[in-house]
Each structure stands twice: as C-alpha cells, then as structure tokens.
Write a protein that holds these residues in place. Structure first.
Motif, PDB file in Angstrom:
ATOM      1  N   HIS A 254       0.812  -1.226   0.000  1.00 42.10           N
ATOM      2  CA  HIS A 254       0.000   0.000   0.000  1.00 42.10           C
ATOM      3  C   HIS A 254       0.842   1.271   0.000  1.00 42.10           C
ATOM      4  O   HIS A 254       0.292   2.377   0.064  1.00 42.10           O
ATOM      5  N   GLY A 255       2.157   1.130  -0.063  1.00 39.72           N
ATOM      6  CA  GLY A 255       3.035   2.299  -0.116  1.00 39.72           C
ATOM      7  C   GLY A 255       2.995   3.137   1.136  1.00 39.72           C
ATOM      8  O   GLY A 255       3.121   4.367   1.072  1.00 39.72           O
ATOM      9  N   ILE A 256       2.847   2.510   2.290  1.00 40.50           N
ATOM     10  CA  ILE A 256       2.746   3.234   3.562  1.00 40.50           C
ATOM     11  C   ILE A 256       4.101   3.251   4.249  1.00 40.50           C
ATOM     12  O   ILE A 256       4.714   2.207   4.486  1.00 40.50           O
ATOM     13  N   ARG A 257       4.548   4.459   4.570  1.00 36.43           N
ATOM     14  CA  ARG A 257       5.795   4.636   5.313  1.00 36.43           C
ATOM     15  C   ARG A 257       5.428   4.997   6.751  1.00 36.43           C
ATOM     16  O   ARG A 257       4.854   6.055   7.002  1.00 36.43           O
ATOM     17  N   GLN A 258       5.742   4.130   7.685  1.00 29.04           N
ATOM     18  CA  GLN A 258       5.308   4.348   9.056  1.00 29.04           C
ATOM     19  C   GLN A 258       6.083   5.493   9.712  1.00 29.04           C
ATOM     20  O   GLN A 258       7.257   5.731   9.393  1.00 29.04           O
ATOM     21  N   PRO A 259       5.438   6.225  10.655  1.00 29.19           N
ATOM     22  CA  PRO A 259       6.104   7.369  11.298  1.00 29.19           C
ATOM     23  C   PRO A 259       7.263   6.956  12.189  1.00 29.19           C
ATOM     24  O   PRO A 259       8.147   7.750  12.489  1.00 29.19           O
ATOM     25  N   PHE A 260       7.253   5.733  12.672  1.00 30.03           N
ATOM     26  CA  PHE A 260       8.357   5.152  13.431  1.00 30.03           C
ATOM     27  C   PHE A 260       8.271   3.644  13.257  1.00 30.03           C
ATOM     28  O   PHE A 260       7.283   3.122  12.741  1.00 30.03           O
ATOM     29  N   ARG A 261       9.295   2.937  13.690  1.00 36.68           N
ATOM     30  CA  ARG A 261       9.312   1.496  13.496  1.00 36.68           C
ATOM     31  C   ARG A 261       8.209   0.832  14.311  1.00 36.68           C
ATOM     32  O   ARG A 261       8.147   0.978  15.528  1.00 36.68           O
ATOM     33  N   GLN A 262       7.367   0.101  13.622  1.00 37.13           N
ATOM     34  CA  GLN A 262       6.342  -0.690  14.283  1.00 37.13           C
ATOM     35  C   GLN A 262       6.371  -2.105  13.723  1.00 37.13           C
ATOM     36  O   GLN A 262       6.764  -3.042  14.405  1.00 37.13           O
ATOM     37  N   ALA A 263       5.997  -2.258  12.455  1.00 31.29           N
ATOM     38  CA  ALA A 263       6.078  -3.583  11.847  1.00 31.29           C
ATOM     39  C   ALA A 263       7.529  -4.070  11.771  1.00 31.29           C
ATOM     40  O   ALA A 263       7.803  -5.265  11.849  1.00 31.29           O
ATOM     41  N   HIS A 264       8.473  -3.117  11.622  1.00 35.80           N
ATOM     42  CA  HIS A 264       9.898  -3.466  11.550  1.00 35.80           C
ATOM     43  C   HIS A 264      10.602  -3.166  12.882  1.00 35.80           C
ATOM     44  O   HIS A 264      11.825  -3.027  12.918  1.00 35.80           O
ATOM     45  N   ARG A 265       9.843  -3.103  13.952  1.00 36.77           N
ATOM     46  CA  ARG A 265      10.410  -2.739  15.245  1.00 36.77           C
ATOM     47  C   ARG A 265      11.328  -3.849  15.776  1.00 36.77           C
ATOM     48  O   ARG A 265      11.043  -5.036  15.625  1.00 36.77           O
ATOM     49  N   GLU A 266      12.426  -3.428  16.419  1.00 41.71           N
ATOM     50  CA  GLU A 266      13.320  -4.392  17.039  1.00 41.71           C
ATOM     51  C   GLU A 266      12.594  -5.067  18.209  1.00 41.71           C
ATOM     52  O   GLU A 266      11.991  -4.394  19.040  1.00 41.71           O
ATOM     53  N   VAL A 267      12.655  -6.371  18.253  1.00 40.04           N
ATOM     54  CA  VAL A 267      12.040  -7.134  19.337  1.00 40.04           C
ATOM     55  C   VAL A 267      13.144  -7.847  20.109  1.00 40.04           C
ATOM     56  O   VAL A 267      13.956  -8.573  19.530  1.00 40.04           O
ATOM     57  N   TYR A 268      13.173  -7.626  21.413  1.00 37.78           N
ATOM     58  CA  TYR A 268      14.168  -8.250  22.288  1.00 37.78           C
ATOM     59  C   TYR A 268      13.515  -9.396  23.051  1.00 37.78           C
ATOM     60  O   TYR A 268      12.534  -9.187  23.768  1.00 37.78           O
ATOM     61  N   GLU A 269      14.069 -10.570  22.903  1.00 36.22           N
ATOM     62  CA  GLU A 269      13.598 -11.741  23.637  1.00 36.22           C
ATOM     63  C   GLU A 269      14.674 -12.174  24.623  1.00 36.22           C
ATOM     64  O   GLU A 269      15.859 -11.823  24.480  1.00 36.22           O
ATOM     65  N   LEU A 270      14.274 -12.925  25.624  1.00 36.63           N
ATOM     66  CA  LEU A 270      15.235 -13.416  26.607  1.00 36.63           C
ATOM     67  C   LEU A 270      16.310 -14.268  25.938  1.00 36.63           C
ATOM     68  O   LEU A 270      16.010 -15.148  25.119  1.00 36.63           O
ATOM     69  N   THR A 271      17.552 -13.986  26.294  1.00 34.70           N
ATOM     70  CA  THR A 271      18.657 -14.815  25.810  1.00 34.70           C
ATOM     71  C   THR A 271      18.914 -15.958  26.804  1.00 34.70           C
ATOM     72  O   THR A 271      18.398 -15.945  27.934  1.00 34.70           O
ATOM     73  N   ALA A 272      19.729 -16.877  26.399  1.00 31.31           N
ATOM     74  CA  ALA A 272      20.074 -17.984  27.297  1.00 31.31           C
ATOM     75  C   ALA A 272      20.782 -17.466  28.548  1.00 31.31           C
ATOM     76  O   ALA A 272      20.533 -17.944  29.659  1.00 31.31           O
ATOM     77  N   ASP A 273      21.665 -16.486  28.378  1.00 30.76           N
ATOM     78  CA  ASP A 273      22.361 -15.920  29.542  1.00 30.76           C
ATOM     79  C   ASP A 273      21.370 -15.261  30.495  1.00 30.76           C
ATOM     80  O   ASP A 273      21.502 -15.371  31.720  1.00 30.76           O
TER      81      ASP A 273
END
Length: 531
Positions: free
Chosen positions: A349-368
């Motif tokens: 749809h040619g939509i440029r988001q105002p900030f990262r949402q769909a491409h937002r960095e997601v942090y998950e728990l690491t093994a450490d």
C-alpha cells in the motif's frame, strides 16, 4: 534603564532602545519586570502588572514583547540580571488574553533557554520555567504547547513543572492526563486530514502533510505550481503569509511531539473505545496523518488504514462497533508470519510508518538472561557520554539524574511502569574522575537492567565502589527483583529497546550494540537532545 538591563544582548539592547522611545508607562513595565526575583509572581505583582498593561494596551504589549523574545539568542548565555527582567516580561504575557502567537513564542523560548552549555547545563532554566508558568495560564493555546514540550524537554526541573501544569489542567477538567493531552492537540485550521487551503487574490496556498512533514504548495490561478509565493502576495498579505509560515513550523514541531508520544505508548498499552479513538486519532486532521500509517487492533484483530477504510492484512474492510476496543499493535505479541504479512501489506500500500512498528526491534530473553534469572547484562560494560545518555533516556520517559562529583550516592536510570505494577532500573555509575566545570561526570559505565515491583525501595550505588544496593530502613527488608521470565514480553522488549538506543548512540566510540541505528531519520531524532 542601564542599571536594570545590561547591554550587549540583542534583545536587551532592543528593550532599552524601545523603552527610551515609548515613554514612562513602558519604563514602569520594565521596572516591574526587574523585580521578578521569586519563582512565581505574587498577587500584588500581578495586580500591578495588570494596571500597567492596561496603560500600554495588552495587545500592544503582546506584539512588542513577542518581538523582544524572538531576539533572545539560544546560543548565548543570558546575564543573570537580564534573565530576571526577561522572566518578568514573560510573566506579564500571562496576564493578557491568550493568543496563539503568544503561546508559540513562549514554547520556542522554553526550548531556546534550555539549550545546554557544555559541562554546565541549560542556558537559563529561570527563563524556561517562567515560560512554562506563563503557558500554564494561557488556556488552550498554552496547553497545546505544554503537551508538545512534554515530549521534547529533558531538563528535569523544567520537565517536572510541565508535568505538574498538565496534571493541574487534568484535575481542573475532571479528566485523565492522557485525555488532556489528546484533546489539547490543535487542528491548525486543517479542514480535512493533512490538508488546508488558503487563497490570496487568485493564488492558492495548499498546506499538505506528506509522510509526517508539512509542505506549502503554491499555485497560480491556472493551477500551475509556483516555486514560491508571488511578490504581490508577499507585499499585499505579509501578515497572513507570516502567520501561515509560522503555522507550518508549528505543525512540524507538533507532529514530532505526537510521533514521540505515540511511540512511547507501546509500554503503557492504552485502550480506547472505537468512537473515541476515531475522533481523536483516525479522523483528527493532524494526528490522523500519523495514526493512519500505524497498525492497530480492534477487539484483538489487527487492522491498518488503506483506501479510505480500516482493513485486515488480507484487505478485508472492517467496520467496528462504537464500543469496540482499540489498541496499538506490537510485533512482540504476534507470530512471525503475521509480522511478515503486515510488512508486506505496508509495502503493497506504499505506507511509510512514522516510526518502526512492523519493523520494530524485538528483544527476547537470551540464554544468559534465563540463566541469570533476575537481571540482563546485555548492555553492561559500555562507557557512555553521560549528558547524551541522560537526554536520550529522559526523552523516552525515564527518570535520570546527572551524577555529580559531590553526590554521596548514585541513582539508576528508572522507568516507571504503573500499568504493570513494575519499575525498570538501568544501573550506571561514573567511569572515572573526569568532570565538567559544573561537577557532572563526563562519562558513565553501564551495568545491569532489572525489574522491581513499583513500590520496592530504589537501588542506590556507593560512589566509591559503584555497587548498587536497595535503600531500606531499619525495619524494612530488601525486595527481590522480578524474574525476567515473569516480565511481559512487550515490556521486556521495549525497555531493552530503550536501553539499546541510548547505549548505541551515547557510547564512547562508533560501534553500536544490540540495535541498528543506520536509519538517517532515527539517528537524527536520537541526536536531537538539546533540551
């Protein structure tokens, strides 16, 4: 006059010249301004100010004072005696009928006065605080500026005053702080989403908001685009043209503020009834230019706006009931294939988001982190520029106090998470003894990220060792941190993202850790830490 104002600053020189020419009533006003030596004007001071303003004319004073304030140099210090006079002149603006130009001038003055002097702090917190006080007395125009400044100002003292003013407005209106912030956003004369048209003797000026930026497009009577307004417009409509250009600048500032406000909403996870959300977001002439480029949930169903309607990722139109619940969509709560599908939908749809949402960095728990259970060392051991780190985290809603060489203890950077009953702490401490003239340490070193129950005693660090412990009384026991696997994934991700952004930008050196900051818009935004 010379004893009240020290010459050498452009605005002060102009006041001296104007008052000499304007006469005794104006001299009396400046004399009164020079007595503004307290944090707030007394009732007696205000009554005298009202009498003098009646003598010169409130509107006349508004125009003259706005001209003086525009001459204040945000890149030069204000002599302390001159700052006192400037504070008084600003207070006087709070005693005249509210006007958008007054609020705009005062909002700019807050940002100018808070521009930092290296190693010392803001140029004049006294002037900035006076402007916040005046804005709090200016009704809707002042409220709009306070809402904008709440997402821009990082200097703790002035930010506290802004928050207090907004909370006071909320109490007076019987509304929540969030309601006040949403309802105070002006439309700037936009008659439809992202568009306003002005006509000047056949010439048309179209104000359009494209990808979050306001633009003025000029057309002649035949509809051809002009590079700039014709000379006849500049000569015959100078005042209207100046107001239109000022509105464009205001819109740009407000859009940045609203973008930051929306970006910070992920953690608080607000919800709206659809009928309210549609009015304040989807159809608001200004905010909709941001909201229509985001992904939302309606009763849990993800939707985006395209082709004049809310649609699913399969482009099926959705028509929610008035009492349906709307929230912000976040990728941390969604399957990977859904996130990918929405990225493709935005591109289609040619939509440029105002900030990262769909491409937002997601942090998950690491093994450490799973092994450590109650803390994350993901960003530990990094040397940061303290002032830049402070500005970045404060702009993201964290509470942080500059660490000084005279402190007997150091506090962590903290972010309150009232909706979750939690508090996040990022432990930092000075790296060595290097300080600025103000006594603030130049650099800090990072340690753990932890989560505590919101009412748990706050951790503090000993200046000698840098080791953090909870500050508890004789009859209190330390409160254990909350295990990381009990932190909601969205909250964990957003807190780690905040920390990653701050570390990646303020780190001494050029390497970034845990987060990509190559996006020019993101890098530009993160470097806007002047206030």
């Amino acid at each position: 006059m010379e004893r009240l104002l020290h010459p050498g600053e452009r605005w002060a020189d102009q006041v001296i010249a104007d008052v000499d020419a304007l006469g005794p009533a104006w001299r009396a006003l400046v004399d009164l301004a020079a007595t503004a030596t307290t944090p707030r004007p007394s009732g007696r001071w205000q009554r005298r100010g009202g009498e003098l303003l009646a003598d010169v004319g409130p509107n006349t004073y508004r125009v003259r004072a706005a001209g003086w304030l525009r001459l204040v140099d945000g890149d030069a210090d204000v002599v302390p005696e001159n700052a006192t006079v400037l504070r008084g002149l600003i207070w006087l603006l709070a005693l005249i009928p509210p006007h958008p130009e007054t609020a705009r001038t005062l909002g700019d003055q807050v940002e100018r006065a808070l521009r930092p002097v290296a190693g010392r702090g803001p140029r004049s917190a006294k002037v900035a605080n006076a402007a916040v006080y005046a804005l709090s007395r200016l009704g809707d125009p002042g409220l709009a500026q306070l809402t904008r400044l709440a997402s821009r100002v990082t200097y703790r003292g002035t930010l506290k005053l802004i928050h207090a003013a907004l909370e006071a407005h909320a109490r007076a209106l019987g509304l929540s702080r969030a309601d006040v912030e949403e309802l105070s956003i002006p439309t700037y004369g936009l008659t439809e989403v992202g568009r306003r048209v002005e006509r000047f003797d056949g010439v048309t000026a179209e104000l359009r908001i494209v990808d979050g930026r306001p633009r003025l497009i000029w057309r002649n009577p035949d509809g051809a685009v002009l590079a700039s307004p014709p000379a006849a417009v500049r000569r015959g409509h100078a005042e209207r043209l100046a107001e239109l250009r000022a509105t464009v600048r205001d819109i740009g500032k407000m859009l940045r503020a609203q973008r930051n406000r929306l970006d910070r909403m992920f953690v608080s996870a607000p919800a709206w009834r659809f009928v309210v959300w549609r009015e304040r977001y989807l159809d608001h002439p200004l905010v909709a230019t941001l909201a229509r480029r985001l992904i939302w949930t309606v009763n849990g169903l993800p939707v985006g706006y395209a082709d004049g309607a809310l649609r699913t990722v399969y482009d099926v139109e959705v028509r929610p009931a008035p009492d349906a619940t709307v929230g912000l969509w976040h990728p941390a709560n969604r399957p990977a294939d859904e996130v990918l599908a929405w990225r493709e939908w935005l591109a289609r749809h040619g939509i440029r988001q105002p900030f990262r949402q769909a491409h937002r960095e997601v942090y998950e728990l690491t093994a450490d982190e799973e092994a450590d259970e109650v803390y994350s060392n993901r960003f530990a051991g990094q040397a940061l520029r303290q002032h830049q780190f402070h500005a970045l985290v404060t702009q993201r809603g964290w509470r942080d106090r500059l660490r000084m060489d005279r402190d007997d203890s150091f506090s962590p950077a903290t972010r309150e998470l009232p909706e979750w009953g939690l508090r996040a702490e990022f432990w930092v401490a000075p790296t060595d003894g290097r300080t600025y003239e103000s006594g603030a340490y130049q650099q800090i070193v990072t340690d753990q990220v932890r989560f505590y129950p919101r009412d748990a005693p706050e951790s503090v660090a000993d200046p000698e060792t840098g080791r953090y412990e909870q500050w508890v009384g004789e009859v209190e026991d330390p409160v254990a941190p909350v295990p990381l696997d009990r932190i909601p994934p969205l909250v964990f991700s957003e807190i780690l993202r905040d920390v990653g952004l701050a570390v990646g930008i303020s780190r001494v050196g050029t390497e970034t850790y845990g987060i990509e900051v190559t996006d020019p818009r993101l890098r530009r935004d993160l470097h806007q830490t002047s206030v």
